[in-house]
Write a protein that holds these residues in place. Sequence first.
Motif, short mmCIF file in Angstrom:
data_model
loop_
_atom_site.label_atom_id
_atom_site.label_comp_id
_atom_site.label_asym_id
_atom_site.label_seq_id
_atom_site.Cartn_x
_atom_site.Cartn_y
_atom_site.Cartn_z
N UNK A 191 112.16 49.75 88.74
CA UNK A 191 112.36 48.92 89.93
C UNK A 191 113.87 48.82 90.17
N UNK A 192 114.28 49.08 91.40
CA UNK A 192 115.71 49.07 91.72
C UNK A 192 116.14 47.65 92.12
N UNK A 193 117.10 47.13 91.37
CA UNK A 193 117.69 45.83 91.67
C UNK A 193 119.12 46.04 92.14
N UNK B 289 110.78 41.97 77.52
CA UNK B 289 110.26 40.63 77.68
C UNK B 289 109.02 40.73 78.56
N UNK B 290 107.86 40.44 77.98
CA UNK B 290 106.59 40.68 78.66
C UNK B 290 106.44 42.16 78.95
N UNK B 291 106.09 42.51 80.18
CA UNK B 291 105.97 43.92 80.55
C UNK B 291 107.21 44.46 81.24
N UNK C 209 110.23 38.78 94.62
CA UNK C 209 109.33 39.78 95.20
C UNK C 209 109.25 41.01 94.30
N UNK C 210 110.39 41.41 93.74
CA UNK C 210 110.41 42.59 92.87
C UNK C 210 109.75 42.33 91.52
N UNK C 211 109.57 41.06 91.17
CA UNK C 211 108.93 40.69 89.91
C UNK C 211 107.44 40.38 90.09
N UNK C 212 106.87 40.72 91.26
CA UNK C 212 105.47 40.39 91.55
C UNK C 212 104.51 40.93 90.51
N UNK C 213 104.76 42.12 89.99
CA UNK C 213 103.87 42.74 89.01
C UNK C 213 104.32 42.52 87.57
N UNK C 214 105.30 41.65 87.39
CA UNK C 214 105.83 41.39 86.04
C UNK C 214 105.11 40.19 85.42
N UNK C 215 105.17 40.15 84.10
CA UNK C 215 104.60 39.00 83.38
C UNK C 215 105.64 37.90 83.20
N UNK C 216 106.76 38.04 83.89
CA UNK C 216 107.74 36.96 83.97
C UNK C 216 107.92 36.60 85.45
N UNK D 169 122.51 49.33 78.83
CA UNK D 169 123.57 50.31 79.05
C UNK D 169 123.55 50.82 80.49
N UNK D 170 122.36 51.17 80.99
CA UNK D 170 122.24 51.74 82.34
C UNK D 170 121.95 50.69 83.39
N UNK D 171 121.71 49.44 82.97
CA UNK D 171 121.37 48.34 83.87
C UNK D 171 120.10 48.67 84.68
N UNK D 172 119.17 49.37 84.04
CA UNK D 172 117.92 49.74 84.70
C UNK D 172 116.79 48.83 84.24
N UNK D 173 115.82 48.61 85.13
CA UNK D 173 114.70 47.71 84.86
C UNK D 173 113.39 48.44 85.14
N UNK D 174 112.48 48.38 84.17
CA UNK D 174 111.15 48.94 84.36
C UNK D 174 110.10 47.84 84.23
N UNK D 175 109.09 47.89 85.09
CA UNK D 175 107.95 46.99 85.01
C UNK D 175 106.70 47.84 84.90
#
Length: 223
Positions: A148-150, A129-131, A201-208, A137-143
């Motif tokens: 990025x660790x949540x 979704x966006x960038x 704060x962790x979504x600062x560089x995201x397009x969402x 499966x791994x519950x991992x998030x990349x921007x």
Amino acid sequence: MKILIVEDEPQMLENMRQSLEKEHYNVEAVSNFKSALERIGVYNYDCILLDIGLPDGNGLELLKQLKKMNKTGGVIIVSAKDSLDDRLNGLDLGADDYLPKPFHMAELHARVKAVMRRRNFEGNKIVEIGNVLINLESRSVQIEGEEIVFNRKEYDILMYLITNKTRLVTKAALAEHVWGDHIDQADSFDFIYSQMKNLRKKLENATINVEAVYGVGYKLQIS
């Protein structure tokens, strides 16, 4: 994601609860028809694990009630009854899957994940979704390719907002869905604000981003 277990066998119920909680699900459990009916009347669940043979009613009647209430969560029938008629009746009434007892917990996890992917993400294991790229499966998030660790609650809040991206999510609905029915004991929503602050704060560089609607709740914005 939020799961309700409806199972009258105490040891089976506890095994399922513990196993699913280890997978970071928000799990609630009841052991009879009456309690299950009360829960589904008040709360919404991503997936319900439903035993048919309950001491005070038939689990298939709960499926009928879910349909009447226009509940949209997934349902997996988990029952020792493995006749063709039971399977067909359950599927006809809106169940997504049928898992006969006994079963391995690994198979239960796989069925739950499959139902949630079909319901919320068209069967995909990767959500883009966006960038932002999310591996379910791994519950991992990349921007922008950077991981990025949540923490658990930040991730759960993010996924709840994404699955409801066209809707305004109230603070009460968000709290109840992510923290469970124990939220009734909370005096305020201050704990949401701190988690939301960290998430934004962790979504600062995201397009969402998460837009706060004063006095009401939150809505996901996609730029």
